[in-house]
Write an enzyme that holds these catalytic residues in place. Structure first.
Site, PDB file in Angstrom:
ATOM      1  N   LYS A 182       0.692  -1.144  -0.013  1.00  0.00           N
ATOM      2  CA  LYS A 182       0.055   0.084   0.192  1.00  0.00           C
ATOM      3  C   LYS A 182       0.916   1.151  -0.062  1.00  0.00           C
ATOM      4  O   LYS A 182       2.340   1.115   0.040  1.00  0.00           O
ATOM      5  CB  LYS A 182      -0.931   0.011   1.290  1.00  0.00           C
ATOM      6  CG  LYS A 182      -0.065   0.119   2.498  1.00  0.00           C
ATOM      7  CD  LYS A 182      -0.963  -0.155   3.856  1.00  0.00           C
ATOM      8  CE  LYS A 182      -0.252  -0.301   5.015  1.00  0.00           C
ATOM      9  NZ  LYS A 182      -0.914  -0.607   6.300  1.00  0.00           N
ATOM     10  N   TYR A 191      14.165  31.016   6.785  1.00  0.00           N
ATOM     11  CA  TYR A 191      13.120  31.581   7.333  1.00  0.00           C
ATOM     12  C   TYR A 191      13.000  31.770   8.763  1.00  0.00           C
ATOM     13  O   TYR A 191      13.278  30.833   9.511  1.00  0.00           O
ATOM     14  CB  TYR A 191      11.914  30.905   6.644  1.00  0.00           C
ATOM     15  CG  TYR A 191      11.435  30.865   5.348  1.00  0.00           C
ATOM     16  CD1 TYR A 191      11.067  32.301   4.803  1.00  0.00           C
ATOM     17  CD2 TYR A 191      11.420  29.943   4.521  1.00  0.00           C
ATOM     18  CE1 TYR A 191      10.703  32.433   3.539  1.00  0.00           C
ATOM     19  CE2 TYR A 191      10.980  29.937   3.100  1.00  0.00           C
ATOM     20  CZ  TYR A 191      10.580  31.297   2.745  1.00  0.00           C
ATOM     21  OH  TYR A 191      10.093  31.543   1.241  1.00  0.00           O
TER      22      TYR A 191
END
Ligand SMILES: *Cc1c(COP(=O)(O)O)cnc(C)c1O
Length: 374
Positions: A47, A265
């Site tokens: 999956k 940042y």
């Protein structure tokens, strides 16, 4: 990556990073898990796009290793797997989508029925002459998918309905097997063993990767390892198997910055010495989690470059991240830094990001150059 591996990988990529996926290691990991559960069949969970490595490549390599039973989350993933493994047994963990029986049957995908409404819809399809086989999921404490024990008893009280479902497997799922000695694991095993006689004759499946490690009492007829196949840690008390995924970021530039200046940042990290900073073309849009970044109060993950570790410095941006290479001689534009792989365990980066290896692997995204080592 060793220098030998470098020759396999062209250095002309236009991407900001590259993934090297070692399919032989994946196959060997499957064989290792099979050897740990010699009394059971060993399946494979693919999956999440094969835990991020690419579902088609995962199914192909695992088929080659000898795997005959695959578990996907979605019917869509099942279709992709079917195209690669025409003869394999493929179970759909998320079960039957409303109105989806014909589509599943057309690709011989087996829905894992997890609720009474799903059971009813599948029963109606089968009663009307529809083709297909299925599995039944019973809940043993996770309270996610699966019939509650009461619902399972109610269903078992209608033997004609059960007989019409074409059931091939009874399964449940462990919630805490990654934690050694967690009492819930044994409680779930006992609950599963107690429910099994309601559906006599069905093969049983309980173990995820961690369940395989918990020993023969958890193996039953079929195991369902996922994460351990892909080389990440499956349980706190066992080391991971072989590394399958190496993620690297390309050095865009190397800059110098002065003591007292900040990086990135928010100006979260102040340099306490004159530093050499390498900027990599990978960011959180590539699944390199923002929480793995660094600041003055909270140190982040490291990368591996030119044989040494280099700490992440400042915040991780969308497409960029910076690492401190002051102590790593010779770093240049165009070099690659290992984000995780043989030298930096994926679980270590995950730990810095307050998550698990599963999430890092399945978040890798589409922008890397991908190389599959056969
Ligand atoms: C994801 C999943 C697995 C595999 O779990 P791992 O921890 O990755 O080994 C097995 N069974 C079910 C039901 C799952 O959802």
């Amino acid at each position: 990556m060793t220098d030998g591996d470098r020759q396999v990988i062209a250095d002309n990529s236009l991407a900001g990073g590259r993934l090297t996926i070692d399919l032989a290691a994946l196959a060997r990991n499957w064989c290792s898990l099979a050897a740990m559960a010699p009394g059971a069949e060993t399946g494979a969970v693919v999956k999440g796009d094969g835990y991020g490595i690419g579902l088609p490549a995962a199914v192909a390599a695992l088929s080659w290793a000898g795997c005959r039973t695959f578990f996907v989350a979605l019917a869509d993933e099942g279709r992709t797997a079917r195209a690669i493994a025409p003869d394999a047994t493929i179970y759909v963990l998320d079960g039957l989508p409303p109105g989806g029986a014909a589509a599943l049957a057309a690709d011989r995908l087996r829905p894992i029925l997890s609720s009474l409404p799903e059971v009813s819809e599948w029963a109606a399809w089968k009663n009307a002459g529809g083709a297909g086989e299925a599995a039944l999921h019973v809940d043993t404490g996770m309270n996610r998918l699966g019939l509650s024990p009461g619902e399972a008893r109610r269903l078992a009280g209608e033997p004609a309905t059960v007989a019409g479902l074409g059931l091939m497997l009874l399964m449940s799922h462990l919630a805490c097997a990654d934690q050694p000695g967690h009492p819930m694991t044994e409680r779930q095993r006992a609950a599963f063993a107690a429910l099994a006689p309601l559906f006599p004759g069905l093969p049983l499946s309980l173990a995820n990767s961690a369940g395989v490690l918990r020993g023969p009492a958890f193996h039953f007829a079929l195991t369902r390892p996922g994460i351990a196949l892909y080389g990440a840690r499956a349980a706190e008390d066992y080391p991971p198997l072989e590394t399958v995924v190496t993620a690297e970021g390309r050095v865009l530039l190397v800059r110098e910055a002065e003591t007292g200046e900040t990086v990135g940042y928010g100006a979260t990290e102040t340099l306490c010495r004159r530093s050499k900073i390498a900027v990599l073309g990978i960011g959180y849009a590539d699944g390199y989690h923002r929480l793995a970044g660094s600041g003055d109060t909270r140190k982040g993950a490291s990368v591996f470059i030119h044989g040494r570790r280099a700490p992440v410095v400042g915040r991780v941006s969308m497409d960029l991240m910076s690492v401190d290479v002051t102590d790593v001689p010779g770093v240049e534009r165009g070099d690659y830094a290992e984000l995780f792989g043989p030298n930096i365990p994926v679980d270590e980066v995950a730990h810095h990001a307050e998550t698990i290896g599963y999430e890092l692997l399945t978040s890798l995204g589409r922008r890397y150059e991908r190389r599959y080592l056969p």
